[in-house]
Design a protein around this motif. Structure first.
Motif, PDB file in Angstrom:
ATOM      1  N   PHE A   1       0.817  -1.130  -0.018  1.00  0.00           N
ATOM      2  CA  PHE A   1       0.030  -0.096  -0.073  1.00  0.00           C
ATOM      3  C   PHE A   1       0.788   1.141  -0.022  1.00  0.00           C
ATOM      4  N   THR A   2       1.968   1.192   0.790  1.00  0.00           N
ATOM      5  CA  THR A   2       2.840   2.203   0.597  1.00  0.00           C
ATOM      6  C   THR A   2       3.500   2.539  -0.811  1.00  0.00           C
ATOM      7  N   ASP A   3       3.820   1.453  -1.378  1.00  0.00           N
ATOM      8  CA  ASP A   3       4.013   1.665  -3.003  1.00  0.00           C
ATOM      9  C   ASP A   3       2.963   2.294  -3.808  1.00  0.00           C
ATOM     10  N   PHE A   4       1.708   1.689  -3.323  1.00  0.00           N
ATOM     11  CA  PHE A   4       0.488   2.117  -4.326  1.00  0.00           C
ATOM     12  C   PHE A   4       0.496   3.708  -4.022  1.00  0.00           C
ATOM     13  N   LEU A   5       0.520   4.180  -2.642  1.00  0.00           N
ATOM     14  CA  LEU A   5       0.465   5.770  -2.346  1.00  0.00           C
ATOM     15  C   LEU A   5       1.662   6.483  -3.344  1.00  0.00           C
ATOM     16  N   THR A   6       2.776   5.728  -3.375  1.00  0.00           N
ATOM     17  CA  THR A   6       4.012   6.498  -3.779  1.00  0.00           C
ATOM     18  C   THR A   6       3.465   6.537  -5.338  1.00  0.00           C
ATOM     19  N   ARG A   7       3.075   5.664  -6.102  1.00  0.00           N
ATOM     20  CA  ARG A   7       2.808   5.767  -7.550  1.00  0.00           C
ATOM     21  C   ARG A   7       1.517   6.731  -7.862  1.00  0.00           C
ATOM     22  N   TYR A   8       0.517   6.512  -6.914  1.00  0.00           N
ATOM     23  CA  TYR A   8      -0.562   7.379  -7.091  1.00  0.00           C
ATOM     24  C   TYR A   8      -0.811   8.424  -5.904  1.00  0.00           C
ATOM     25  N   PRO A   9      -0.068   9.530  -6.195  1.00  0.00           N
ATOM     26  CA  PRO A   9       0.000  10.338  -4.783  1.00  0.00           C
ATOM     27  C   PRO A   9      -1.403  11.017  -4.393  1.00  0.00           C
ATOM     28  N   ALA A  10      -2.382  11.077  -5.417  1.00  0.00           N
ATOM     29  CA  ALA A  10      -3.511  11.625  -5.230  1.00  0.00           C
ATOM     30  C   ALA A  10      -4.298  10.710  -4.347  1.00  0.00           C
ATOM     31  N   ALA A  11      -4.142   9.406  -4.416  1.00  0.00           N
ATOM     32  CA  ALA A  11      -4.781   8.496  -3.491  1.00  0.00           C
ATOM     33  C   ALA A  11      -4.465   8.847  -2.064  1.00  0.00           C
ATOM     34  N   HIS A  12      -3.317   9.397  -1.733  1.00  0.00           N
ATOM     35  CA  HIS A  12      -3.225   9.523  -0.460  1.00  0.00           C
ATOM     36  C   HIS A  12      -4.146  10.925   0.120  1.00  0.00           C
ATOM     37  N   PHE A  13      -4.617  11.771  -0.522  1.00  0.00           N
ATOM     38  CA  PHE A  13      -5.598  12.731  -0.302  1.00  0.00           C
ATOM     39  C   PHE A  13      -7.026  12.018  -0.064  1.00  0.00           C
ATOM     40  N   ASP A  14      -7.285  11.002  -0.934  1.00  0.00           N
ATOM     41  CA  ASP A  14      -8.466  10.369  -0.881  1.00  0.00           C
ATOM     42  C   ASP A  14      -8.501   9.581   0.493  1.00  0.00           C
ATOM     43  N   LEU A  15      -7.440   9.209   0.868  1.00  0.00           N
ATOM     44  CA  LEU A  15      -7.477   8.301   2.126  1.00  0.00           C
ATOM     45  C   LEU A  15      -7.461   9.211   3.290  1.00  0.00           C
ATOM     46  N   ASP A  16      -7.236  10.438   3.208  1.00  0.00           N
ATOM     47  CA  ASP A  16      -7.225  11.458   4.212  1.00  0.00           C
ATOM     48  C   ASP A  16      -8.611  11.666   4.410  1.00  0.00           C
ATOM     49  N   LYS A  17      -9.508  11.916   3.109  1.00  0.00           N
ATOM     50  CA  LYS A  17     -10.987  12.147   3.303  1.00  0.00           C
ATOM     51  C   LYS A  17     -11.630  11.094   3.925  1.00  0.00           C
ATOM     52  N   MET A  18     -11.351  10.138   3.560  1.00  0.00           N
ATOM     53  CA  MET A  18     -12.030   8.838   4.059  1.00  0.00           C
ATOM     54  C   MET A  18     -11.748   8.885   5.434  1.00  0.00           C
ATOM     55  N   ILE A  19     -10.699   8.872   6.146  1.00  0.00           N
ATOM     56  CA  ILE A  19     -10.298   9.080   7.619  1.00  0.00           C
ATOM     57  C   ILE A  19     -11.312  10.220   8.126  1.00  0.00           C
ATOM     58  N   LEU A  20     -11.286  11.367   7.236  1.00  0.00           N
ATOM     59  CA  LEU A  20     -11.980  12.697   7.797  1.00  0.00           C
ATOM     60  C   LEU A  20     -13.401  12.205   8.272  1.00  0.00           C
ATOM     61  N   ARG A  21     -13.906  11.420   6.963  1.00  0.00           N
ATOM     62  CA  ARG A  21     -15.404  11.291   7.167  1.00  0.00           C
ATOM     63  C   ARG A  21     -15.729  10.283   8.555  1.00  0.00           C
ATOM     64  N   THR A  22     -14.888   9.326   8.474  1.00  0.00           N
ATOM     65  CA  THR A  22     -14.979   8.446   9.987  1.00  0.00           C
ATOM     66  C   THR A  22     -14.952   9.133  11.187  1.00  0.00           C
ATOM     67  N   LEU A  23     -14.182  10.098  11.147  1.00  0.00           N
ATOM     68  CA  LEU A  23     -13.885  11.100  12.430  1.00  0.00           C
ATOM     69  C   LEU A  23     -14.925  11.851  12.445  1.00  0.00           C
ATOM     70  N   GLU A  24     -15.483  12.324  11.621  1.00  0.00           N
ATOM     71  CA  GLU A  24     -16.661  13.291  11.507  1.00  0.00           C
ATOM     72  C   GLU A  24     -17.868  12.487  11.762  1.00  0.00           C
ATOM     73  N   TRP A  25     -17.892  11.136  11.532  1.00  0.00           N
ATOM     74  CA  TRP A  25     -19.150  10.131  11.839  1.00  0.00           C
ATOM     75  C   TRP A  25     -19.011  10.046  13.500  1.00  0.00           C
ATOM     76  N   GLY A  26     -17.873   9.812  13.878  1.00  0.00           N
ATOM     77  CA  GLY A  26     -17.807   9.806  15.534  1.00  0.00           C
ATOM     78  C   GLY A  26     -18.063  10.952  16.287  1.00  0.00           C
ATOM     79  N   GLU A  27     -17.758  12.081  15.501  1.00  0.00           N
ATOM     80  CA  GLU A  27     -17.801  13.243  16.355  1.00  0.00           C
ATOM     81  C   GLU A  27     -19.389  13.671  16.370  1.00  0.00           C
ATOM     82  N   GLN A  28     -20.139  13.258  15.141  1.00  0.00           N
ATOM     83  CA  GLN A  28     -21.648  13.426  15.097  1.00  0.00           C
ATOM     84  C   GLN A  28     -22.192  12.681  16.159  1.00  0.00           C
ATOM     85  N   ARG A  29     -21.852  11.521  16.444  1.00  0.00           N
ATOM     86  CA  ARG A  29     -22.411  10.497  17.293  1.00  0.00           C
ATOM     87  C   ARG A  29     -22.263  11.259  18.635  1.00  0.00           C
TER      88      ARG A  29
END
Length: 227
Positions: free
Chosen positions: A111-139
């Motif tokens: 997965f580290t190699d994948f993020l190196t080859r597709y750097p934009a996917a790292h931002f998508d990962l951050d967005k996914m984590i942010l949604r998870t945190l927002e879910w917990g904060e909303q609850r």
């Protein structure tokens, strides 16, 4: 393995680029987790990731009093294990298959190699984590600001929007979760959850089946949820 052509909105595979998605679906090894089988266990030191291709899983954590709390659910297109991968710390939750779930098990190095080859996917990962945190904060905000009836209606409304399947009798939530497990998402005991589910049923908002709920009147559900 039959790969779905579309992915639920907000999942990792729905947000990464088409080329990144194709590369990601080739990583790791294919594995089927049977219903009730853990994908990862709380406190384990592993750091691999699991890409859900088709299925449904639940994330739970054991509280200090010994009870198990349901934190979240994830479906095909979602990624499991990203927090341990990023932090290097032990698993923060146990993730269990609610139904037979097809996935790809991806090593940390892959997965580290994948993020190196597709750097934009790292931002998508951050967005996914942010949604998870927002879910917990909303609850947490709901827990402090609303009674159990409103909190339950809010979670049902969210799950309906995210995972509901339109059918002849309404929007079906076939998540294979008990009423007590859904209740734990909003911090109520199983007896309270059952009571609130019965109230919604008696008002004609939902119908109930074994580990399944059908939303008959979505508008009224959202009114109860104060959305």
């Amino acid at each position: 393995m039959v790969i779905p052509s579309t992915w639920p909105t907000g999942t990792y595979l729905a947000t990464v680029s088409a080329t990144g998605r194709e590369a990601l679906l080739r990583l790791g090894v294919q594995k089927v987790f049977r219903r009730g089988e853990p994908l990862v266990r709380e406190s384990d030191a592993s750091d691999h990731l699991i890409l859900l291709v088709q299925g449904l899983v639940k994330a739970t954590v054991t509280l200090e009093n010994g009870r198990v709390a349901l934190l979240n659910v994830k479906v095909g297109g979602d990624l499991v294990g990203e927090m341990a991968f990023l932090s290097g710390k032990p698993r923060s939750a146990t993730v269990t298959a609610c139904v037979d779930t097809r996935a790809r098990v991806i090593t940390s190095a892959q997965f580290t190699d994948f993020l190196t080859r597709y750097p934009a996917a790292h931002f998508d990962l951050d967005k996914m984590i942010l949604r998870t945190l927002e879910w917990g904060e909303q609850r947490r905000m709901d827990f402090n600001g609303y009674p159990a009836s409103v909190r339950l209606a809010r979670v049902l409304a969210y799950l309906t929007d995210a995972y509901g399947q339109q059918g002849p009798d309404g929007i079906a939530l076939k998540l294979n979760l008990t009423q007590g497990e859904i209740g734990s998402l909003v911090g109520v005991e199983e007896d309270t959850a059952r009571r609130e589910f019965r109230t919604l049923r008696d008002r004609g908002v939902i119908t109930m089946g074994y580990r399944a709920t059908t939303i008959v009147d979505r508008d009224v559900l959202r009114q109860i949820a104060e959305l």
